[in-house]
Write a protein that holds these residues in place. Structure first.
Motif: not given
Length: 149
Positions: A5-8, A44-48
């Motif tokens: 999960t990439p952070r902001p 890339f993460a599909p939920h972010v």
């Protein structure tokens, strides 16, 4: 293995500009949707929402292949019985090219609040100028979108 999960703080947004003159609408829309979603990035993460901003200029000069301008229809409904209205895609493109291009890209994004947030990063202009020069947009090269003459 855990889901990344990439952070902001990890997300760096760039600005791209696409000159849509003599480009095929569907091929432009797929590449723009890919950049808006962030699928071109390794984080890339599909939920972010990891995507970048995209500016499309010359939307009124986009082309449709085959005879889609006459045969393809755009529908809308007022909500009342018998309230369906339709126009040909060519009429819709001539009436409001910005909305037509935006609607095409919107159909290729997720149908949830994440897709709506990604669509806000799309700016479409009918003419060759845009007010986003301060963001220093880089040209986005779209291969294979030129119309075969």
């Amino acid at each position: 293995m855990r889901t990344f999960t990439p952070r902001p703080a990890d997300i760096q947004r760039s600005w791209y500009v696409v000159d849509a003159e003599d480009l095929v609408l569907g091929r432009v829309a797929t590449e723009v949707a890919r950049v808006l979603r962030g699928k071109h990035k390794p984080i890339f993460a599909p939920h972010v929402d990891t995507g970048d901003h995209v500016i499309i200029v010359n939307a009124d000069k986009v082309v449709l292949t085959s005879n889609k301008a006459e045969s393809k229809r755009v529908y809308r409904h007022s909500g009342f019985p018998g309230g369906i209205r339709s126009r040909s895609f060519g009429e819709e493109l001539a009436r409001s090219p910005e909305d037509t291009v935006r609607r095409t890209v919107r159909g290729m994004l997720p149908k949830n609040r994440l897709g709506r947030a990604q669509l806000k990063k799309l700016k479409v202009y009918a003419g060759p100028t845009h007010p986003h020069a301060a963001q220093n947009p880089q040209p986005l090269v779209i291969d294979g979108a030129r119309r075969a003459v």
